[in-house]
Design an enzyme around this catalytic site. Structure first.
Site, PDB file in Angstrom:
ATOM      1  CG  ASP A  19      -0.297  -0.218   2.433  1.00  0.00           C
ATOM      2  OD1 ASP A  19       0.851  -0.136   2.387  1.00  0.00           O
ATOM      3  OD2 ASP A  19      -0.993  -0.118   3.579  1.00  0.00           O
ATOM      4  CB  SER A  20       4.500   1.736   0.120  1.00  0.00           C
ATOM      5  OG  SER A  20       4.707   0.461  -0.722  1.00  0.00           O
ATOM      6  CG  ASP A  45       0.435  -3.965   2.056  1.00  0.00           C
ATOM      7  OD1 ASP A  45       0.488  -4.865   2.988  1.00  0.00           O
ATOM      8  OD2 ASP A  45       1.149  -3.231   1.773  1.00  0.00           O
ATOM      9  CD  GLU A 102       8.046  -0.406   8.284  1.00  0.00           C
ATOM     10  OE1 GLU A 102       8.195   0.616   7.851  1.00  0.00           O
ATOM     11  OE2 GLU A 102       6.920  -1.164   8.133  1.00  0.00           O
ATOM     12  CE  LYS A 159       2.923  -5.803   4.017  1.00  0.00           C
ATOM     13  NZ  LYS A 159       2.276  -4.891   4.977  1.00  0.00           N
ATOM     14  CD  GLU A 212       0.508  -2.078   8.583  1.00  0.00           C
ATOM     15  OE1 GLU A 212       0.168  -1.308   9.567  1.00  0.00           O
ATOM     16  OE2 GLU A 212       0.979  -1.214   7.303  1.00  0.00           O
TER      17      GLU A 212
END
Length: 283
Positions: A57-58, A96, A195, A126, A128
């Protein structure tokens, strides 16, 4: 086994794309090589060198100029996921799940994860989160959706945690992060991204979980590494502490564009070799 086409030897064996199971089996072995990818031509170039490509999502910050990843929606991730899957033949493609698409409930997470995989061809998602997401990770894993976890510094929670600062830089911060990683691994994640944490903590986390730990700003104590491709290629002026620039593509692009602009203004481009002639004419 190979065949010959026009005198060139061609490998006739079908290429095998990596799976989540392949990545899980790399725990403690040769470090896992991962990079982000958002578009087809870049994915094709990265594919031969990487074990895993993350459609992060970056993309919101890298390609769309957003201040954070929070504005990225699922349709955007699917669009870029399709592009990356067109370029990847060997690496596992992971997509993501963006902010707001999985936190509400495990059922919401399943619907959006299933859509992301079915509409892109990616091999895993992925998400978080630590202990609070363990039930969701288990729910997805038990229903055939491979999950890559993400603990430590979590960009989607940047507002709740007061910024992008590294985590675990004092010992009293360690245990919650270790517990998060263990919970996600035990819930069925095939690997966990760690991270922005101090090196001793990264070592502890890597030793504590049975699945591979992929670091970003977490030292070489991890089972593998991931970076944003555009960061390590030097496309941006800002360079995070944990990024090594392996090239200065941004400077090369500026030099190339400057050369183009100069030649256009001097009328030296396009030259004769770049210009079409009339058919049947030698001049």
């Amino acid at each position: 086994m190979s065949t010959t086409q026009k005198g060139i030897a061609v490998d006739a064996r079908p290429k095998r794309q990596a799976t989540a199971k392949n990545i899980a089996s790399m725990k403690g072995g040769t470090p896992i090589v991962c990079l982000t990818a958002y578009i087809t031509p870049m994915a094709a170039r990265l594919d031969k060198h990487c074990d895993l490509l993350l459609v992060g999502d970056s993309v919101g910050m890298v390609l769309y100029g957003m201040d954070s990843t929070l504005g990225v929606d699922l349709d955007t991730m699917i669009r870029h996921g399709r592009a990356v899957c067109r370029g990847a033949e060997q690496a596992l493609v992971v997509i993501d799940l963006p902010f707001g698409t999985y936190e509400e409930s495990k059922e919401q997470a399943f619907r959006n994860a299933a859509r992301a995989l079915s509409e892109t061809g990616a091999g895993a998602v992925k998400l978080e989160g630590g202990r609070e997401m363990a039930e969701t990770v288990s729910f997805l894993s038990n229903r055939g959706i491979p999950v890559l976890g993400h603990v430590g510094l979590m960009p989607q929670s940047v507002h709740a945690h007061g910024g992008y600062g590294a985590r675990g830089r004092s010992v009293d911060e360690w245990q919650p992060i270790i517990d998060d990683a263990i919970a996600i691994a035990e819930a069925g994640a095939f690997a966990v991204v760690l991270e922005g944490v101090a090196e001793p903590l990264a070592r502890k986390v890597t030793e504590a979980v049975q699945c591979p730990v992929i670091g970003i700003g977490a030292s070489n104590a991890c089972d593998g590494q991931i970076l944003v491709t555009e960061d390590m290629l030097g496309l941006f002026a800002i360079n995070p502490k944990f990024v090594k620039r392996f090239a200065e593509i941004g400077r090369d692009i500026e030099d190339a564009i400057g050369g183009y602009a100069d030649e256009v203004r001097k009328r030296s481009f396009p030259a004769e070799e770049h210009t079409y002639k009339m058919r049947g004419s030698n001049s």
